[in-house]
Design an enzyme around this catalytic site. Structure first.
Site, PDB file in Angstrom:
ATOM      1  N   GLU A 146       1.106  -1.108  -0.222  1.00  0.00           N
ATOM      2  CA  GLU A 146       0.130   0.312  -0.377  1.00  0.00           C
ATOM      3  C   GLU A 146       0.723   1.471  -0.049  1.00  0.00           C
ATOM      4  O   GLU A 146       0.702   2.260  -0.580  1.00  0.00           O
ATOM      5  CB  GLU A 146      -0.797   0.129   1.172  1.00  0.00           C
ATOM      6  CG  GLU A 146      -2.181   1.375   0.584  1.00  0.00           C
ATOM      7  CD  GLU A 146      -2.939   0.707   2.614  1.00  0.00           C
ATOM      8  OE1 GLU A 146      -2.937  -0.115   3.260  1.00  0.00           O
ATOM      9  OE2 GLU A 146      -3.592   1.489   2.187  1.00  0.00           O
ATOM     10  N   SER A 188       0.887   7.498   8.896  1.00  0.00           N
ATOM     11  CA  SER A 188       0.573   8.800   9.029  1.00  0.00           C
ATOM     12  C   SER A 188       2.639   9.089   8.648  1.00  0.00           C
ATOM     13  O   SER A 188       2.947   8.262   8.667  1.00  0.00           O
ATOM     14  CB  SER A 188      -0.198   9.334  10.119  1.00  0.00           C
ATOM     15  OG  SER A 188       0.694   8.957  10.913  1.00  0.00           O
ATOM     16  N   GLU A 237       3.965  10.357  10.272  1.00  0.00           N
ATOM     17  CA  GLU A 237       4.051  10.429  11.646  1.00  0.00           C
ATOM     18  C   GLU A 237       4.813   9.091  12.168  1.00  0.00           C
ATOM     19  O   GLU A 237       6.147   8.714  12.190  1.00  0.00           O
ATOM     20  CB  GLU A 237       3.827  10.988  13.028  1.00  0.00           C
ATOM     21  CG  GLU A 237       3.508  12.627  13.476  1.00  0.00           C
ATOM     22  CD  GLU A 237       1.859  12.809  12.510  1.00  0.00           C
ATOM     23  OE1 GLU A 237       1.944  12.024  11.700  1.00  0.00           O
ATOM     24  OE2 GLU A 237       2.325  14.333  12.526  1.00  0.00           O
TER      25      GLU A 237
HETATM   26  C1  FAD Z   1      -8.604   8.151   3.041  1.00  0.00           C
HETATM   27  C2  FAD Z   1      -8.878   6.871   3.775  1.00  0.00           C
HETATM   28  C3  FAD Z   1      -9.066   5.602   3.958  1.00  0.00           C
HETATM   29  C4  FAD Z   1      -9.015   4.558   5.180  1.00  0.00           C
HETATM   30  N1  FAD Z   1      -9.027   3.292   4.295  1.00  0.00           N
HETATM   31  C5  FAD Z   1      -8.787   2.675   5.689  1.00  0.00           C
HETATM   32  C6  FAD Z   1      -9.585   0.878   5.087  1.00  0.00           C
HETATM   33  O1  FAD Z   1      -9.954   0.821   4.231  1.00  0.00           O
HETATM   34  N2  FAD Z   1      -9.442   0.040   6.317  1.00  0.00           N
HETATM   35  C7  FAD Z   1      -8.741   0.345   7.544  1.00  0.00           C
HETATM   36  O2  FAD Z   1      -7.961  -0.460   7.811  1.00  0.00           O
HETATM   37  N3  FAD Z   1      -8.624   1.758   7.719  1.00  0.00           N
HETATM   38  C8  FAD Z   1      -8.430   2.123   6.484  1.00  0.00           C
HETATM   39  N4  FAD Z   1      -8.283   3.785   7.310  1.00  0.00           N
HETATM   40  C9  FAD Z   1      -7.929   4.260   8.467  1.00  0.00           C
HETATM   41  C10 FAD Z   1      -6.172   4.427   8.067  1.00  0.00           C
HETATM   42  O3  FAD Z   1      -5.095   3.128   7.963  1.00  0.00           O
HETATM   43  C11 FAD Z   1      -6.165   5.565   9.570  1.00  0.00           C
HETATM   44  O4  FAD Z   1      -6.671   6.571   9.733  1.00  0.00           O
HETATM   45  C12 FAD Z   1      -4.286   5.482  10.140  1.00  0.00           C
HETATM   46  O5  FAD Z   1      -3.904   4.349  10.440  1.00  0.00           O
HETATM   47  C13 FAD Z   1      -4.434   6.098  11.496  1.00  0.00           C
HETATM   48  O6  FAD Z   1      -5.685   5.663  12.414  1.00  0.00           O
HETATM   49  P1  FAD Z   1      -6.088   6.850  13.235  1.00  0.00           P
HETATM   50  O7  FAD Z   1      -6.962   7.310  12.665  1.00  0.00           O
HETATM   51  O8  FAD Z   1      -6.810   6.043  14.472  1.00  0.00           O
HETATM   52  O9  FAD Z   1      -5.465   8.333  13.846  1.00  0.00           O
HETATM   53  P2  FAD Z   1      -4.092   7.660  15.827  1.00  0.00           P
HETATM   54  O10 FAD Z   1      -3.618   6.629  15.307  1.00  0.00           O
HETATM   55  O11 FAD Z   1      -5.412   8.018  16.233  1.00  0.00           O
HETATM   56  O12 FAD Z   1      -3.437   8.770  14.561  1.00  0.00           O
HETATM   57  C14 FAD Z   1      -3.819  10.468  15.428  1.00  0.00           C
HETATM   58  C15 FAD Z   1      -2.380  11.093  15.250  1.00  0.00           C
HETATM   59  O13 FAD Z   1      -1.546  10.798  16.093  1.00  0.00           O
HETATM   60  C16 FAD Z   1       0.395  11.016  15.068  1.00  0.00           C
HETATM   61  N5  FAD Z   1       0.753   9.325  16.112  1.00  0.00           N
HETATM   62  C17 FAD Z   1      -0.547   8.302  16.698  1.00  0.00           C
HETATM   63  N6  FAD Z   1       0.776   7.424  16.711  1.00  0.00           N
HETATM   64  C18 FAD Z   1       2.084   8.217  16.802  1.00  0.00           C
HETATM   65  C19 FAD Z   1       3.164   8.232  17.427  1.00  0.00           C
HETATM   66  N7  FAD Z   1       3.719   6.773  17.392  1.00  0.00           N
HETATM   67  N8  FAD Z   1       4.113   9.257  17.200  1.00  0.00           N
HETATM   68  C20 FAD Z   1       3.270  10.139  16.263  1.00  0.00           C
HETATM   69  N9  FAD Z   1       2.343  10.430  16.229  1.00  0.00           N
HETATM   70  C21 FAD Z   1       1.354   9.908  16.526  1.00  0.00           C
HETATM   71  C22 FAD Z   1      -1.240  10.685  14.053  1.00  0.00           C
HETATM   72  O14 FAD Z   1      -0.291  10.446  13.727  1.00  0.00           O
HETATM   73  C23 FAD Z   1      -1.805  11.425  13.328  1.00  0.00           C
HETATM   74  O15 FAD Z   1      -1.554  12.365  12.997  1.00  0.00           O
HETATM   75  C24 FAD Z   1      -8.379   5.109   6.983  1.00  0.00           C
HETATM   76  C25 FAD Z   1      -8.523   6.510   6.150  1.00  0.00           C
HETATM   77  C26 FAD Z   1      -8.190   6.855   5.575  1.00  0.00           C
HETATM   78  C27 FAD Z   1      -7.845   8.550   5.825  1.00  0.00           C
END
Ligand code: FAD
Length: 392
Positions: free
Chosen positions: A248, A372, A374
């Site tokens: 991916e 992300s 980060e």
């Molecule tokens: C358009 C889109 C399509 C998607 N499609 C799918 C899908 O089909 N299937 C699926 O399973 N998922 C999907 N996702 C989910 C995606 O994988 C998650 O949004 C992503 O992994 C981030 O997790 P979260 O949203 O829970 O954010 P969080 O993990 O809560 O993160 C929030 C913020 O904190 C930062 N952060 C978190 N941990 C750390 C760290 N250790 N150090 C520094 N910074 C940190 C992150 O960078 C981010 O800025 C999709 C997301 C998007 C935006």
């Protein structure tokens, strides 16, 4: 790698272009350019039919190995196909998760039965997949997955909640990361499971309605849903899931950049025609830099084409293209000035977004999904540069 198009590639290009021109008529022509991020709901039925058309034409699975794909296509021919596809503005793909993520994973880690059961349907453009990784408490920290799966006579019963699941309503199948070893923590005890979506009462898909009014992704609730098996064996889910994430993040970079080139071309044409550059030399500078960065990414992608095994490569690729695409979205609105504003007003009768407004809004997601920025920086810091682990 010495990358050049030879006579075979020219013949392949001619075949691809002729096929696309002949098929992109009627409803398929009307769906041209539809279905891109933020517009997944558009022309869904036509795009389903388009997937079957691509399958019948033998154009799905060009990157798979010779035993499984529709036809044998070299790496350069895969690039040619992607170029012609972008050039033709054919509808955005509905089957990309099955074709580009699940199928290569099955080829690498699946058994013969799994390959025989799923690859032909994906190659025909008839079987669609979604990705069940993220959960409300497990996004970046995917190892916190809490969905469980219990063995049940050769199959599994899966219970838990997934979120942000793109295309869950269109998909026939979902690959789900779940905990099969009770009491296990983090990366251990996870399995990569294949779950049919049509299980009324056991799988509930709830669209997440966004500010834009569209529902790009969904919540998926699993309540004792049946999984037909694991890929890579019980307890090996983390390894399989990470292999898929590397696909991916990185492998399809070159193909993706061909689409980027088309988008950048539109932004450049708009800037040249709109007169905005007459009084904004900084914007002119940013456009040139954007073009130069895309060239550099492309040369690098060509140079490293087909090379695997570099631990940092997928993260480097994801960091570069995610940020680049997001900046392109910003330029797309900047070149239009006030006319880029969304909503009813002098320049737009409704809240319906056009392609460039979408580019701006939906490229914000490029630095989030698939891991992300980060998280990519953490991976590079710890696994490639040997820097101390971040404080938790
Ligand atoms: C358009 C889109 C399509 C998607 N499609 C799918 C899908 O089909 N299937 C699926 O399973 N998922 C999907 N996702 C989910 C995606 O994988 C998650 O949004 C992503 O992994 C981030 O997790 P979260 O949203 O829970 O954010 P969080 O993990 O809560 O993160 C929030 C913020 O904190 C930062 N952060 C978190 N941990 C750390 C760290 N250790 N150090 C520094 N910074 C940190 C992150 O960078 C981010 O800025 C999709 C997301 C998007 C935006």
């Amino acid at each position: 790698m010495d990358f050049a198009f030879g006579p075979d590639d020219t013949a392949f290009r001619h075949e691809a272009r002729t096929w696309l021109e002949a098929r992109l008529t009627g409803a398929f022509a009307d769906a041209a350019g539809h279905g891109a991020p933020g517009g997944e709901h558009e022309r869904a039925r036509t795009r389903l039919a388009w997937e079957r058309e691509l399958g019948a034409g033998g154009w799905i699975g060009l990157g798979w190995d010779a035993d499984h794909g529709n036809r044998r296509a070299t790496l350069t021919q895969q690039v040619v196909w992607a170029e012609e596809y972008a050039r033709s503005r054919a509808p955005a793909r509905l089957g990309h998760i099955g074709e580009n993520l699940l199928a290569p994973t099955l080829i690498a880690h699946g058994d013969k039965d799994q390959q025989a059961r799923h690859l032909p349907g994906i190659a025909r453009g008839e079987e669609f997949w979604c990705q069940g990784y993220s959960e409300p408490g497990a996004g970046s920290d995917l190892a916190s997955v809490r969905t469980t799966a219990v063995a049940d006579g050769g199959r599994y019963r899966v219970t838990g909640q997934k979120i942000w699941t793109s295309l869950a309503r269109e998909a026939h199948w979902c690959f789900v990361l779940a905990r099969t070893e009770p009491g296990s923590t983090r990366h251990r005890g996870l399995s990569f499971l294949l779950v049919p979506m049509d299980q009324p009462g056991r799988i509930d898909v709830r669209p997440i309605r966004q500010m834009s009014g569209t529902s790009e992704f969904n919540e998926v609730f699993l309540d004792g849903a049946e999984a037909v098996g694991t890929v890579g064996g019980e307890g090996n889910g983390w390894r399989v899931a990470m292999g898929l994430l590397a696909l991916e993040r990185g492998v399809s970079t070159l193909v993706q950049q061909i689409g980027f080139e088309e988008e950048l071309g539109r932004v450049l044409r708009l800037a040249a025609a709109g007169g905005v550059l007459d009084h904004d030399p900084v914007l002119r500078d940013r456009l040139v830099r954007q073009w130069a960065e895309l060239r550099t990414m492309r040369w690098n992608a060509l140079r490293t084409l087909g090379r695997t095994g570099d631990p940092g490569a997928p993260s480097v690729a994801k960091l570069l293209w995610g940020g680049w695409h997001r900046r392109l979205g910003e330029l797309a609105v900047q070149v239009r000035g006030a006319a880029a504003a969304a909503g009813p007003g002098a320049w737009s009768p409704s809240y319906e977004l056009d392609a460039l407004q979408r580019l701006f809004l939906f490229t914000r997601a490029d630095t989030i999904y698939g891991g992300s920025d980060e998280i990519q920086r953490n991976i590079i810091a710890e696994r490639v540069l040997g820097l101390p682990r971040e404080l938790r």
